[in-house]
Write a protein that holds these residues in place. Sequence first.
Motif, PDB file in Angstrom:
ATOM      1  N   ALA A 156      97.447  75.904 145.075  1.00  0.00           N
ATOM      2  CA  ALA A 156      97.738  74.473 145.199  1.00  0.00           C
ATOM      3  C   ALA A 156      98.629  73.981 144.063  1.00  0.00           C
ATOM      4  O   ALA A 156      99.524  73.153 144.281  1.00  0.00           O
ATOM      5  CB  ALA A 156      96.440  73.678 145.227  1.00  0.00           C
ATOM      6  N   SER A 157      98.420  74.503 142.861  1.00  0.00           N
ATOM      7  CA  SER A 157      99.249  74.047 141.737  1.00  0.00           C
ATOM      8  C   SER A 157     100.699  74.484 141.925  1.00  0.00           C
ATOM      9  O   SER A 157     101.612  73.799 141.470  1.00  0.00           O
ATOM     10  CB  SER A 157      98.699  74.563 140.414  1.00  0.00           C
ATOM     11  OG  SER A 157      98.862  75.957 140.309  1.00  0.00           O
ATOM     12  N   GLY A 158     100.926  75.613 142.594  1.00  0.00           N
ATOM     13  CA  GLY A 158     102.297  76.024 142.898  1.00  0.00           C
ATOM     14  C   GLY A 158     102.991  75.022 143.805  1.00  0.00           C
ATOM     15  O   GLY A 158     104.179  74.721 143.634  1.00  0.00           O
ATOM     16  N   ILE A 159     102.246  74.503 144.772  1.00  0.00           N
ATOM     17  CA  ILE A 159     102.799  73.480 145.664  1.00  0.00           C
ATOM     18  C   ILE A 159     103.087  72.203 144.888  1.00  0.00           C
ATOM     19  O   ILE A 159     104.139  71.585 145.056  1.00  0.00           O
ATOM     20  CB  ILE A 159     101.832  73.211 146.835  1.00  0.00           C
ATOM     21  CG1 ILE A 159     101.712  74.459 147.712  1.00  0.00           C
ATOM     22  CG2 ILE A 159     102.287  72.015 147.658  1.00  0.00           C
ATOM     23  CD1 ILE A 159     100.598  74.391 148.725  1.00  0.00           C
ATOM     24  N   PHE A 160     102.164  71.812 144.007  1.00  0.00           N
ATOM     25  CA  PHE A 160     102.348  70.582 143.245  1.00  0.00           C
ATOM     26  C   PHE A 160     103.516  70.695 142.272  1.00  0.00           C
ATOM     27  O   PHE A 160     104.207  69.723 142.019  1.00  0.00           O
ATOM     28  CB  PHE A 160     101.077  70.221 142.496  1.00  0.00           C
ATOM     29  CG  PHE A 160      99.961  69.792 143.397  1.00  0.00           C
ATOM     30  CD1 PHE A 160     100.125  68.787 144.324  1.00  0.00           C
ATOM     31  CD2 PHE A 160      98.724  70.417 143.332  1.00  0.00           C
ATOM     32  CE1 PHE A 160      99.106  68.400 145.159  1.00  0.00           C
ATOM     33  CE2 PHE A 160      97.693  70.034 144.163  1.00  0.00           C
ATOM     34  CZ  PHE A 160      97.885  69.025 145.081  1.00  0.00           C
ATOM     35  N   ALA A 212      94.357  74.405 133.128  1.00  0.00           N
ATOM     36  CA  ALA A 212      95.042  75.651 133.486  1.00  0.00           C
ATOM     37  C   ALA A 212      96.293  75.370 134.322  1.00  0.00           C
ATOM     38  O   ALA A 212      97.300  76.060 134.187  1.00  0.00           O
ATOM     39  CB  ALA A 212      94.094  76.577 134.243  1.00  0.00           C
ATOM     40  N   ALA A 213      96.237  74.360 135.171  1.00  0.00           N
ATOM     41  CA  ALA A 213      97.408  74.021 135.991  1.00  0.00           C
ATOM     42  C   ALA A 213      98.528  73.423 135.162  1.00  0.00           C
ATOM     43  O   ALA A 213      99.702  73.569 135.502  1.00  0.00           O
ATOM     44  CB  ALA A 213      97.006  73.048 137.093  1.00  0.00           C
ATOM     45  N   ARG A 214      98.187  72.763 134.072  1.00  0.00           N
ATOM     46  CA  ARG A 214      99.207  72.116 133.246  1.00  0.00           C
ATOM     47  C   ARG A 214      99.685  72.992 132.089  1.00  0.00           C
ATOM     48  O   ARG A 214     100.557  72.572 131.332  1.00  0.00           O
ATOM     49  CB  ARG A 214      98.664  70.799 132.722  1.00  0.00           C
ATOM     50  CG  ARG A 214      98.574  69.757 133.823  1.00  0.00           C
ATOM     51  CD  ARG A 214      98.113  68.416 133.290  1.00  0.00           C
ATOM     52  NE  ARG A 214      98.222  67.389 134.298  1.00  0.00           N
ATOM     53  CZ  ARG A 214      97.272  67.082 135.162  1.00  0.00           C
ATOM     54  NH1 ARG A 214      96.140  67.741 135.157  1.00  0.00           N
ATOM     55  NH2 ARG A 214      97.438  66.114 136.045  1.00  0.00           N
ATOM     56  N   MET A 215      99.070  74.172 131.934  1.00  0.00           N
ATOM     57  CA  MET A 215      99.514  75.067 130.864  1.00  0.00           C
ATOM     58  C   MET A 215     100.942  75.525 131.126  1.00  0.00           C
ATOM     59  O   MET A 215     101.333  75.712 132.268  1.00  0.00           O
ATOM     60  CB  MET A 215      98.601  76.296 130.770  1.00  0.00           C
ATOM     61  CG  MET A 215      97.294  76.016 130.078  1.00  0.00           C
ATOM     62  SD  MET A 215      96.170  77.432 130.010  1.00  0.00           S
ATOM     63  CE  MET A 215      97.113  78.815 130.484  1.00  0.00           C
ATOM     64  N   SER A 216     101.670  75.724 130.067  1.00  0.00           N
ATOM     65  CA  SER A 216     103.070  76.112 130.238  1.00  0.00           C
ATOM     66  C   SER A 216     103.224  77.509 130.818  1.00  0.00           C
ATOM     67  O   SER A 216     104.180  77.801 131.517  1.00  0.00           O
ATOM     68  CB  SER A 216     103.790  76.041 128.890  1.00  0.00           C
ATOM     69  OG  SER A 216     103.176  76.898 127.959  1.00  0.00           O
ATOM     70  N   ASN A 217     102.278  78.423 130.526  1.00  0.00           N
ATOM     71  CA  ASN A 217     102.404  79.787 131.034  1.00  0.00           C
ATOM     72  C   ASN A 217     101.535  80.028 132.261  1.00  0.00           C
ATOM     73  O   ASN A 217     101.163  81.150 132.548  1.00  0.00           O
ATOM     74  CB  ASN A 217     102.052  80.793 129.944  1.00  0.00           C
ATOM     75  CG  ASN A 217     100.620  80.615 129.459  1.00  0.00           C
ATOM     76  OD1 ASN A 217      99.981  79.628 129.758  1.00  0.00           O
ATOM     77  ND2 ASN A 217     100.141  81.572 128.692  1.00  0.00           N
ATOM     78  N   SER A 218     101.190  78.961 132.996  1.00  0.00           N
ATOM     79  CA  SER A 218     100.316  79.126 134.156  1.00  0.00           C
ATOM     80  C   SER A 218     101.081  79.525 135.414  1.00  0.00           C
ATOM     81  O   SER A 218     100.562  79.449 136.498  1.00  0.00           O
ATOM     82  CB  SER A 218      99.516  77.844 134.413  1.00  0.00           C
ATOM     83  OG  SER A 218     100.383  76.804 134.752  1.00  0.00           O
TER      84      SER A 218
END
Length: 198
Positions: free
Chosen positions: A61-65, A125-131
């Motif tokens: 989901a974070s990839g979509i966001f 984790a979704a907002r981490m730069s290396n996520s």
Amino acid sequence: MIFLTELFASFLSAMMVENLLFARAIDIPGLYEKRTPGQIFTIGAVLTVINCISSIPAYLASGIFRSHAAFVPFMTLSFLLINGIVFILCYFAMQRLMPERFASIQKSLPFYGVNCVTLGTLLIAARMSNSSHFSSFFGYCLGAGVGFTCAMLVLWSIRQKLALTHTPKTFRGLPITFIYLGIVSLALFGLLGNQLPS
């Protein structure tokens, strides 16, 4: 090899840095005050499993966001839904597979299943730069759950030690716990080292 390196680095950073000030653990005093270490470990293990299972759909989901900026405001709501669905699945799985353990934590488990540990970990984790890699996302979620369990066990041991001491009336309860946690946090920060501004 890169997968394991990212997983391990994210695991350690989440386990140590996120729980270093015991901010998440102090948020839930009912968990460590009247519990045994076995019950704390069980609840911590359940929360870690919820974190790890939730990390899979949350990563997708974070990839979509990240690809569509218009959907970013719905990230928290979608992570809350993912977290709630995974919690319900784990709740019924534990009820069926481990009825004795489930009976000891049944009343408090719904309160702990969706809280700052599980939902907050997914959001950070979704907002981490290396996520952008799943290994770092999963490692962060795993480390946050393990670190939270360790922090709860440290808080439990602090409560046991404070119960055996004579504390002045003004400092009893939460004030002496904050003082004790501040000293422990400073000691842990000393082990990590601190860079002074130049």
